[in-house]
Design a protein around this motif. Structure first.
Motif, PDB file in Angstrom:
ATOM      1  N   ASN A  45       1.526  -0.898  -0.276  1.00  0.00           N
ATOM      2  CA  ASN A  45      -0.447  -0.065  -0.402  1.00  0.00           C
ATOM      3  C   ASN A  45       0.979   1.321  -0.134  1.00  0.00           C
ATOM      4  N   ASP A  59      -7.318   7.607   1.397  1.00  0.00           N
ATOM      5  CA  ASP A  59      -6.967   7.460   0.224  1.00  0.00           C
ATOM      6  C   ASP A  59      -5.722   6.243   0.317  1.00  0.00           C
ATOM      7  N   TYR A  70      -4.309  -0.494  -7.627  1.00  0.00           N
ATOM      8  CA  TYR A  70      -6.263  -0.074  -7.469  1.00  0.00           C
ATOM      9  C   TYR A  70      -6.102   0.738  -6.762  1.00  0.00           C
ATOM     10  N   ASN A  72      -7.913   3.622  -4.046  1.00  0.00           N
ATOM     11  CA  ASN A  72      -9.234   2.940  -3.338  1.00  0.00           C
ATOM     12  C   ASN A  72      -9.093   4.838  -2.415  1.00  0.00           C
ATOM     13  N   LYS A  73     -10.091   5.066  -1.794  1.00  0.00           N
ATOM     14  CA  LYS A  73     -10.966   6.279  -1.959  1.00  0.00           C
ATOM     15  C   LYS A  73     -12.068   5.542  -0.958  1.00  0.00           C
ATOM     16  N   SER A  74     -11.680   6.095   0.593  1.00  0.00           N
ATOM     17  CA  SER A  74     -12.286   5.910   1.368  1.00  0.00           C
ATOM     18  C   SER A  74     -12.381   7.013   3.223  1.00  0.00           C
ATOM     19  N   HIS A  89     -16.126   2.615   1.934  1.00  0.00           N
ATOM     20  CA  HIS A  89     -15.556   3.001   0.470  1.00  0.00           C
ATOM     21  C   HIS A  89     -15.946   3.204  -0.738  1.00  0.00           C
ATOM     22  N   TRP A  94     -18.627   0.433  -4.930  1.00  0.00           N
ATOM     23  CA  TRP A  94     -18.993   0.687  -3.740  1.00  0.00           C
ATOM     24  C   TRP A  94     -19.467  -0.185  -2.061  1.00  0.00           C
ATOM     25  N   GLN A 114     -18.404  -6.207   5.120  1.00  0.00           N
ATOM     26  CA  GLN A 114     -18.818  -6.222   4.226  1.00  0.00           C
ATOM     27  C   GLN A 114     -19.721  -5.593   3.800  1.00  0.00           C
TER      28      GLN A 114
END
Length: 149
Positions: A45, A59, A70, A72-74, A89, A94, A114
């Protein structure tokens, strides 16, 4: 799984970890710790933004062992020390991730849920997510066992 979650839209994993809720929570709250275990086996990461508080953004890019990145934005929706995290997420697919930490003797039961937008998305993600989530918890367990969480 929390009662309010629609099981048809959810991918769930649970694990009993040999660490206190405080130690498990600590593995989430510092980005240098979290980056060591977040993601399935073989992933690394790069965290770009990590605001560990309700409403804070997270982010990051997960680098797959296949060389694919990949994005990712959360958003951290809930942060209850030693007890619960809710992370939304906000990019496709989503989902709302709820991590609940419950003391069990000298350890902690981790419930990892999830919840996806539709049962169809959950059905598509379930075979991938179930395996990936087990690998994530394996990696967390290894970090905790090494004492460097």
């Amino acid at each position: 799984m929390p009662d309010q979650v629609d099981a048809s839209r959810a991918v769930t994993t649970e694990r009993l970890l040999a660490a206190s809720p405080g130690a498990v929570f600590a593995a989430f709250e510092r980005p240098d710790r979290l980056a060591r275990w977040w993601g399935p086996e073989g992933f690394t990461n790069t965290f770009e933004l990590f605001e560990f508080r309700p409403g804070g953004r997270w982010d990051f890019v997960m680098h797959g062992p296949n060389g694919i990145d990949y994005v990712n934005k959360s958003i951290f929706r809930e942060v209850e020390p030693d007890a619960r995290l809710v992370i939304e997420h906000v990019v496709e697919p989503w989902f709302l991730l709820t991590v609940t930490l419950t003391p069990r003797g000298d350890g902690t039961r981790v419930d990892w849920v999830q919840e996806f937008a539709t049962p169809q998305v959950a059905a598509k993600m379930r075979p991938i997510g179930a395996t990936a989530n087990e690998q994530v918890l394996d990696r967390l367990e290894a970090v905790l066992a090494a004492g460097d969480a």
